[in-house]
Design a protein around this motif. Structure first.
Motif, PDB file in Angstrom:
ATOM      1  N   GLY A   1       0.697  -0.875   0.030  1.00  0.00           N
ATOM      2  CA  GLY A   1      -0.044  -0.196   0.355  1.00  0.00           C
ATOM      3  C   GLY A   1       1.190   0.841   0.206  1.00  0.00           C
ATOM      4  N   SER A   2       0.568   2.202  -0.765  1.00  0.00           N
ATOM      5  CA  SER A   2       2.077   2.820  -1.291  1.00  0.00           C
ATOM      6  C   SER A   2       1.323   4.602  -1.525  1.00  0.00           C
ATOM      7  CB  SER A   2       3.068   2.865  -1.869  1.00  0.00           C
ATOM      8  OG  SER A   2       3.386   1.095  -2.060  1.00  0.00           O
ATOM      9  N   HIS A   3       0.479   4.719  -2.292  1.00  0.00           N
ATOM     10  CA  HIS A   3      -0.663   5.273  -3.168  1.00  0.00           C
ATOM     11  C   HIS A   3       0.191   6.431  -3.225  1.00  0.00           C
ATOM     12  CE1 HIS A   3      -4.795   7.853  -2.920  1.00  0.00           C
ATOM     13  NE2 HIS A   3      -4.029   8.334  -1.989  1.00  0.00           N
ATOM     14  N   GLN A   4       0.271   7.471  -2.789  1.00  0.00           N
ATOM     15  CA  GLN A   4       1.406   8.366  -3.684  1.00  0.00           C
ATOM     16  C   GLN A   4       2.688   8.343  -4.397  1.00  0.00           C
ATOM     17  OE1 GLN A   4      -0.602  12.609  -4.494  1.00  0.00           O
ATOM     18  NE2 GLN A   4      -2.461  11.892  -4.681  1.00  0.00           N
ATOM     19  N   GLY A   5       3.098   8.121  -2.505  1.00  0.00           N
ATOM     20  CA  GLY A   5       4.576   7.547  -2.291  1.00  0.00           C
ATOM     21  C   GLY A   5       4.695   9.076  -0.911  1.00  0.00           C
ATOM     22  N   ARG A   6       4.119   8.635   0.011  1.00  0.00           N
ATOM     23  CA  ARG A   6       4.529   9.753   1.142  1.00  0.00           C
ATOM     24  C   ARG A   6       5.802   8.443   2.107  1.00  0.00           C
ATOM     25  NH1 ARG A   6       1.991  14.133   4.252  1.00  0.00           N
ATOM     26  NH2 ARG A   6       2.404  13.909   6.820  1.00  0.00           N
TER      27      ARG A   6
ATOM     28  N   PRO B   1     -12.509   7.094  -6.041  1.00  0.00           N
ATOM     29  CA  PRO B   1     -11.878   7.068  -4.998  1.00  0.00           C
ATOM     30  C   PRO B   1     -12.318   6.244  -3.897  1.00  0.00           C
ATOM     31  CG  PRO B   1     -14.709   7.716  -5.857  1.00  0.00           C
ATOM     32  CD  PRO B   1     -13.516   7.270  -6.701  1.00  0.00           C
ATOM     33  N   PRO B   2     -11.822   6.406  -3.180  1.00  0.00           N
ATOM     34  CA  PRO B   2     -10.737   7.652  -2.788  1.00  0.00           C
ATOM     35  C   PRO B   2      -8.749   6.564  -3.667  1.00  0.00           C
ATOM     36  CG  PRO B   2     -10.428   5.853  -0.523  1.00  0.00           C
ATOM     37  CD  PRO B   2     -11.387   4.964  -1.992  1.00  0.00           C
ATOM     38  N   TYR B   3      -9.084   6.445  -4.440  1.00  0.00           N
ATOM     39  CA  TYR B   3      -7.745   5.382  -4.873  1.00  0.00           C
ATOM     40  C   TYR B   3      -6.944   5.940  -5.603  1.00  0.00           C
ATOM     41  CZ  TYR B   3      -9.516   2.003  -1.830  1.00  0.00           C
ATOM     42  OH  TYR B   3     -10.578   1.067  -1.299  1.00  0.00           O
ATOM     43  N   GLY B   4      -7.308   6.285  -6.521  1.00  0.00           N
ATOM     44  CA  GLY B   4      -7.438   7.085  -8.139  1.00  0.00           C
ATOM     45  C   GLY B   4      -6.762   6.742  -9.094  1.00  0.00           C
ATOM     46  N   GLY B   5      -6.645   5.498  -8.772  1.00  0.00           N
ATOM     47  CA  GLY B   5      -6.170   4.360 -10.292  1.00  0.00           C
ATOM     48  C   GLY B   5      -4.930   5.278 -11.155  1.00  0.00           C
ATOM     49  N   GLN B   6      -4.629   5.503 -12.370  1.00  0.00           N
ATOM     50  CA  GLN B   6      -3.742   5.701 -13.123  1.00  0.00           C
ATOM     51  C   GLN B   6      -2.397   7.181 -12.472  1.00  0.00           C
ATOM     52  OE1 GLN B   6      -2.158   3.734 -15.309  1.00  0.00           O
ATOM     53  NE2 GLN B   6      -0.451   5.438 -15.268  1.00  0.00           N
ATOM     54  N   ARG B   7      -3.655   8.401 -12.325  1.00  0.00           N
ATOM     55  CA  ARG B   7      -3.611   9.306 -11.372  1.00  0.00           C
ATOM     56  C   ARG B   7      -2.671   8.906 -10.443  1.00  0.00           C
ATOM     57  NH1 ARG B   7      -7.676  13.583 -10.743  1.00  0.00           N
ATOM     58  NH2 ARG B   7      -9.217  11.625  -9.751  1.00  0.00           N
ATOM     59  N   THR B   8      -3.051   8.227  -9.014  1.00  0.00           N
ATOM     60  CA  THR B   8      -2.083   7.971  -8.050  1.00  0.00           C
ATOM     61  C   THR B   8      -0.784   7.621  -8.460  1.00  0.00           C
ATOM     62  OG1 THR B   8      -3.927   8.178  -6.672  1.00  0.00           O
ATOM     63  CG2 THR B   8      -2.400   6.754  -5.652  1.00  0.00           C
TER      64      THR B   8
ATOM     65  N   ALA C   1       5.583  10.096 -10.071  1.00  0.00           N
ATOM     66  CA  ALA C   1       6.674  11.002 -10.556  1.00  0.00           C
ATOM     67  C   ALA C   1       7.717  11.792  -8.903  1.00  0.00           C
ATOM     68  CB  ALA C   1       5.891  12.543  -9.989  1.00  0.00           C
ATOM     69  N   ASN C   2       6.984  11.774  -7.919  1.00  0.00           N
ATOM     70  CA  ASN C   2       7.448  12.123  -6.821  1.00  0.00           C
ATOM     71  C   ASN C   2       8.476  10.969  -6.470  1.00  0.00           C
ATOM     72  OD1 ASN C   2       5.604  13.284  -5.677  1.00  0.00           O
ATOM     73  ND2 ASN C   2       4.231  11.858  -4.941  1.00  0.00           N
ATOM     74  N   ILE C   3       8.814   9.957  -6.292  1.00  0.00           N
ATOM     75  CA  ILE C   3       9.945   9.029  -6.806  1.00  0.00           C
ATOM     76  C   ILE C   3      11.455   9.162  -7.014  1.00  0.00           C
ATOM     77  CG2 ILE C   3      10.953   6.532  -7.132  1.00  0.00           C
ATOM     78  CD1 ILE C   3       9.038   6.708  -4.404  1.00  0.00           C
ATOM     79  N   ALA C   4      10.527   9.988  -8.481  1.00  0.00           N
ATOM     80  CA  ALA C   4      11.470   9.978  -9.102  1.00  0.00           C
ATOM     81  C   ALA C   4      12.078  11.834  -8.863  1.00  0.00           C
ATOM     82  CB  ALA C   4      11.076  10.623 -10.972  1.00  0.00           C
ATOM     83  N   ALA C   5      11.396  12.430  -8.112  1.00  0.00           N
ATOM     84  CA  ALA C   5      11.554  13.286  -7.775  1.00  0.00           C
ATOM     85  C   ALA C   5      12.988  14.055  -6.760  1.00  0.00           C
ATOM     86  CB  ALA C   5      10.567  14.481  -7.339  1.00  0.00           C
ATOM     87  N   ASN C   6      12.805  12.847  -5.943  1.00  0.00           N
ATOM     88  CA  ASN C   6      13.452  12.068  -4.979  1.00  0.00           C
ATOM     89  C   ASN C   6      14.629  11.332  -4.986  1.00  0.00           C
ATOM     90  OD1 ASN C   6      12.724  13.495  -1.995  1.00  0.00           O
ATOM     91  ND2 ASN C   6      10.811  12.389  -2.949  1.00  0.00           N
TER      92      ASN C   6
END
Length: 234
Positions: free
Chosen positions: A44-49, A75-82, A88-93
């Protein structure tokens, strides 16, 4: 000297999610108890927090993270957008070389999984059936390894699964918690371990009652229980 965790948390805190700073620190510390070459499995990673915290910690000790998430639509998962936000968050870090994304249901991946792990973080779907199946991922861990469970004492499905499978079980021992992030070890529990876990149940009941009061718009009563926020506890 600046605490490296502060840098990791600053990046993670910019990502939507429910992991608190204190819980992020617990994840960071758990990874730092691992040896070089270790593998962390996050369900369970969602957007990567939380993944960002795990990834930064893993890089600093020479470990790696396997992030598992099906990225469900709606909702609340977001599918492909999530998923796009996670990548993107993993790449930014700059964590692409540390974090491996495996897209799929944890319950479907587990029966054919053949890779060992050294730390397990469970934060997947919070219903009883999924959570109790996710506990079975502990079979890939060595003895004395840690299992961290998010929302262990604030979700009916997760808490009921813990009471049904962990409390009477012979595989996991309860150690402590940070908020509702619970820490277990792959060790046969003693009577004291079971009692320590059972003593958390009144606190869980309080959390559920507060959630019900908020749904009923009875915030003054929730405040009498010590909850002063308009959002759910933990």
């Amino acid at each position: 000297m600046a605490d490296p965790f502060d840098h990791a948390w600053s990046a993670a805190d910019a990502v939507p999610g429910w992991t608190t700073r204190e819980q992020g620190r617990a994840l960071w510390d758990a990874v730092h108890r691992l040896a070089p070459g270790a593998t962390v499995v996050e369900i369970g990673s969602h957007q990567g927090r939380s993944t960002i915290v795990l990834g930064h910690a893993a890089r600093s000790v020479g470990a790696r993270v396997v992030a598992i998430d099906p990225f469900l639509d709606g909702p609340p998962y977001g599918g492909q957008r999530t998923r796009d936000a996670f990548e993107a968050n993993i790449a930014a870090n700059d964590l692409g070389g540390v974090v491996e994304l495996v897209v799929g249901y944890s319950t479907k991946l587990r029966p054919t999984w053949d890779r060992p792990a050294d730390l397990l973080f469970i934060d997947g779907k919070h219903d009883y059936w999924t959570y109790t199946d996710d506990l079975r991922w502990s079979a890939f861990l060595p003895g004395d390894a840690e299992v961290l469970v998010h929302d262990c004492f604030s979700s009916v499905g997760v808490t009921s699964g813990t009471v049904a499978k962990v409390l009477p079980g012979s595989r996991l021992s309860y150690r402590d918690r940070v908020g509702t992030l619970a820490r277990f070890t792959v060790t046969p529990p003693t009577r004291r371990d079971r009692l320590r876990l059972a003593r958390e149940l009144p606190w869980f009941a309080r959390n559920v009652l507060v959630k019900a009061l908020l749904r009923l718009r009875l915030r003054p009563i929730a405040r009498l229980l010590g909850h002063h926020s308009p959002v759910d506890p933990y």
